[in-house]
Write a protein that holds these residues in place. Structure first.
Motif, short mmCIF file in Angstrom:
data_model
loop_
_atom_site.label_atom_id
_atom_site.label_comp_id
_atom_site.label_asym_id
_atom_site.label_seq_id
_atom_site.Cartn_x
_atom_site.Cartn_y
_atom_site.Cartn_z
N SER A 46 -6.51 5.76 3.34
CA SER A 46 -5.52 4.72 3.06
C SER A 46 -5.42 3.74 4.22
CB SER A 46 -4.14 5.33 2.76
OG SER A 46 -3.65 6.05 3.89
N GLN A 55 -5.95 3.93 -6.72
CA GLN A 55 -7.19 4.18 -6.01
C GLN A 55 -8.08 5.18 -6.74
OE1 GLN A 55 -7.60 1.43 -3.53
NE2 GLN A 55 -8.94 3.14 -3.12
N ASN A 104 -1.07 -1.23 -4.42
CA ASN A 104 -2.24 -0.34 -4.28
C ASN A 104 -1.72 1.07 -4.03
OD1 ASN A 104 -4.82 0.18 -1.87
ND2 ASN A 104 -5.05 0.26 -4.06
N LEU A 115 0.44 4.73 2.33
CA LEU A 115 -0.33 4.38 3.52
C LEU A 115 0.00 5.35 4.65
CD1 LEU A 115 -2.24 2.51 5.09
CD2 LEU A 115 -0.29 1.05 5.58
N PHE A 167 -2.01 5.05 -3.23
CA PHE A 167 -2.67 6.22 -2.64
C PHE A 167 -1.72 7.40 -2.77
CE2 PHE A 167 -4.93 2.88 -0.46
CZ PHE A 167 -6.21 3.38 -0.33
N VAL A 170 0.86 -1.18 0.00
CA VAL A 170 0.00 0.00 0.00
C VAL A 170 0.90 1.24 0.00
CG1 VAL A 170 -1.92 1.19 1.11
CG2 VAL A 170 -1.76 -1.31 1.26
#
Length: 145
Positions: free
Chosen positions: A33, A104, A78, A25, A80, A22
């Motif tokens: 997040s 995202q 992922n 994050l 963010f 992530v």
């Protein structure tokens, strides 16, 4: 122009993934997040926080400054981050051999998507991974009974 994978393809990605990095994050529980990473963790994924500003564990996991610092195989990256900062993240995702880059909702970068796809990544843009997980995997489980 980038086209996201269809529902069946996204469901398969989520079914097969185990490790999700992530990027961006936050360690603040009120941030999106954090909430999404926590939901993914509760769904059974191992998350890898990627944020050079983090020094303490987040959601019980050691944070990493970059994707290349992670020693385990990452299935989904992922993202963010602001759209204009995505290209280097996609380059790192290619470098570590990730399978998917999932930007995202609100995150889009056509050039980064093309680069990722040309280097073997599946790219999802402008979609929330938590929403897709809730819709696609729950729906799939209902049909399996």
């Amino acid at each position: 122009m980038h086209n996201n994978p269809n529902e069946l393809e996204r469901k398969k990605m989520l079914d097969e993934a185990r490790h999700i990095a992530v990027v961006g994050l936050s360690d603040k529980p009120e941030r999106t997040s954090y909430m999404i990473a926590e939901a993914l963790q509760k769904a059974g994924y191992r998350i890898f926080p990627v944020n050079p500003k983090l020094t303490d564990f987040v959601l019980g996991e050691k944070p990493y400054a970059s994707l290349t610092d992670i020693e385990e195989k990452i299935d989904i990256v992922n993202v963010f981050r602001r759209s204009e900062t995505v290209f280097p993240v996609v380059e790192e995702a290619v470098k570590i051999g990730a399978k998917v880059v999932w930007m995202q909702q609100g995150v889009q970068h056509e050039e980064a998507a093309t680069y990722g796809e040309n280097h073997g990544l599946t790219v999802v843009m402008d979609r929330c991974i938590k929403v897709d997980h809730a819709i696609l995997l729950k729906k799939g489980k209902q049909y399996q009974n």
